[in-house]
Each structure stands twice: as structure tokens, then as C-alpha cells.
Design a protein around this motif. Sequence first.
Motif, mmCIF file in Angstrom:
data_model
loop_
_atom_site.group_PDB
_atom_site.id
_atom_site.type_symbol
_atom_site.label_atom_id
_atom_site.label_comp_id
_atom_site.label_asym_id
_atom_site.label_seq_id
_atom_site.Cartn_x
_atom_site.Cartn_y
_atom_site.Cartn_z
ATOM 1 N N MET A 208 -28.318 92.659 -30.832
ATOM 2 C CA MET A 208 -26.999 92.457 -31.390
ATOM 3 C C MET A 208 -26.239 91.334 -30.663
ATOM 4 O O MET A 208 -25.448 90.654 -31.280
ATOM 5 N N PHE A 209 -26.504 91.184 -29.346
ATOM 6 C CA PHE A 209 -25.816 90.132 -28.618
ATOM 7 C C PHE A 209 -26.125 88.762 -29.218
ATOM 8 O O PHE A 209 -25.222 87.928 -29.361
ATOM 9 N N ILE A 210 -27.366 88.526 -29.559
ATOM 10 C CA ILE A 210 -27.753 87.229 -30.124
ATOM 11 C C ILE A 210 -27.024 86.981 -31.440
ATOM 12 O O ILE A 210 -26.544 85.873 -31.697
ATOM 13 N N GLU A 211 -26.896 88.011 -32.251
ATOM 14 C CA GLU A 211 -26.165 87.895 -33.511
ATOM 15 C C GLU A 211 -24.690 87.544 -33.251
ATOM 16 O O GLU A 211 -24.126 86.660 -33.907
ATOM 17 N N LEU A 212 -24.085 88.200 -32.285
ATOM 18 C CA LEU A 212 -22.696 87.902 -31.933
ATOM 19 C C LEU A 212 -22.578 86.489 -31.370
ATOM 20 O O LEU A 212 -21.672 85.737 -31.741
ATOM 21 N N ASP A 213 -23.479 86.122 -30.499
ATOM 22 C CA ASP A 213 -23.470 84.788 -29.904
ATOM 23 C C ASP A 213 -23.565 83.714 -30.989
ATOM 24 O O ASP A 213 -22.817 82.728 -30.960
ATOM 25 N N ASN A 214 -24.454 83.898 -31.941
ATOM 26 C CA ASN A 214 -24.594 82.939 -33.037
ATOM 27 C C ASN A 214 -23.316 82.840 -33.858
ATOM 28 O O ASN A 214 -22.895 81.749 -34.234
ATOM 29 N N LEU A 215 -22.694 83.965 -34.120
ATOM 30 C CA LEU A 215 -21.446 83.976 -34.892
ATOM 31 C C LEU A 215 -20.337 83.247 -34.139
ATOM 32 O O LEU A 215 -19.634 82.406 -34.701
ATOM 33 N N LEU A 216 -20.186 83.548 -32.859
ATOM 34 C CA LEU A 216 -19.120 82.923 -32.070
ATOM 35 C C LEU A 216 -19.395 81.444 -31.808
ATOM 36 O O LEU A 216 -18.458 80.669 -31.604
ATOM 37 N N SER A 217 -20.649 81.055 -31.834
ATOM 38 C CA SER A 217 -21.023 79.658 -31.602
ATOM 39 C C SER A 217 -20.905 78.807 -32.860
ATOM 40 O O SER A 217 -20.878 77.577 -32.770
ATOM 41 N N ALA A 218 -20.840 79.454 -34.016
ATOM 42 C CA ALA A 218 -20.782 78.711 -35.280
ATOM 43 C C ALA A 218 -19.499 77.899 -35.376
ATOM 44 O O ALA A 218 -18.427 78.336 -34.939
ATOM 45 N N ASP A 219 -19.625 76.724 -35.943
ATOM 46 C CA ASP A 219 -18.469 75.860 -36.146
ATOM 47 C C ASP A 219 -17.787 76.301 -37.441
ATOM 48 O O ASP A 219 -18.326 76.106 -38.532
#
Length: 140
Positions: A1-12
Motif C-alpha cells: 500500500m505504501f507504494i500505491e500512496l507514494d505513486n499517488l503523492l508523487s503524481a503531478d
Amino acid sequence: MFIELDNLLSADTTVDSWYDDGCLIASEILTDFSLNDWEELSNQVLNKPIKWQRKMAYCLDNECNEYELNILIDLLNINDKELFELCIDTLRGFPIEEGKKLILKHPQILERVNHVVATTANSPVIVILQDFLSKMHSNF
């Protein structure tokens, strides 16, 4: 789940799409976090870009758990005015007893809040900070 959150927060994303959809999705992801996810987030949060950290601070009030509280305390130590204000605003929503005990262990936080209240002209920010101080000085 962390990777999913990281990807979301990293998205422009645009500001509107973040506040309309992104923060809700992030909050949902956080509700499914395991202890390992919380540990990973705790270990990674200070190494992330400021924009990522701001998004994180905004959506950290759904569980009101110790991990969220400690992450917000860590983020308060970063020298960024907007991040500081977001963290304080989020902390206002935490149960007083848990948050107050941890925050009082870090007197520099209250000192900084008092300093910002005394030196800012932004009325909405002053209201948020004064409400936070009021909660910190109340009896539990």
C-alpha cells in the motif's frame, strides 16, 4: 500500500484535482495501511519532495494514530511555512489527549506557533494557529 500512496503523492496533479479527488484516495489508501506500510512511510517521509510532504500532511487525519502523529511532528521540523501550517491544521483534528502529550514533549513547536501568530498578517492562518494553541492549553 505504501507504494500505491507514494505513486499517488508523487503524481503531478493540479491543485483542484488533488483537493477534489487525490486527498480522498490517499485517505482511503491510509485506512488500509499495515504496520509495515506505516513503518515504511515513517522512514521515507523526510526524504520526499516538499510538495509530496504537503500532500501527506493534508491527508493524515483519518486514523489519528501514533504513526500519523509522529509523522506530523517530524514534518513540523522542516523549514517550510506552508507545510508547517498544514501540519498544525491537521493536528487540530487529533484527539487532544494523545496529540497534546506528544506535542508538549516538543516545546519548540508551541514556540514556533506563537512566533507565527505574532508575525503573520494572514487572518485564516492566525485563526487556525490560535485554535491549535487553545486546544494545547486546555485541560484534558
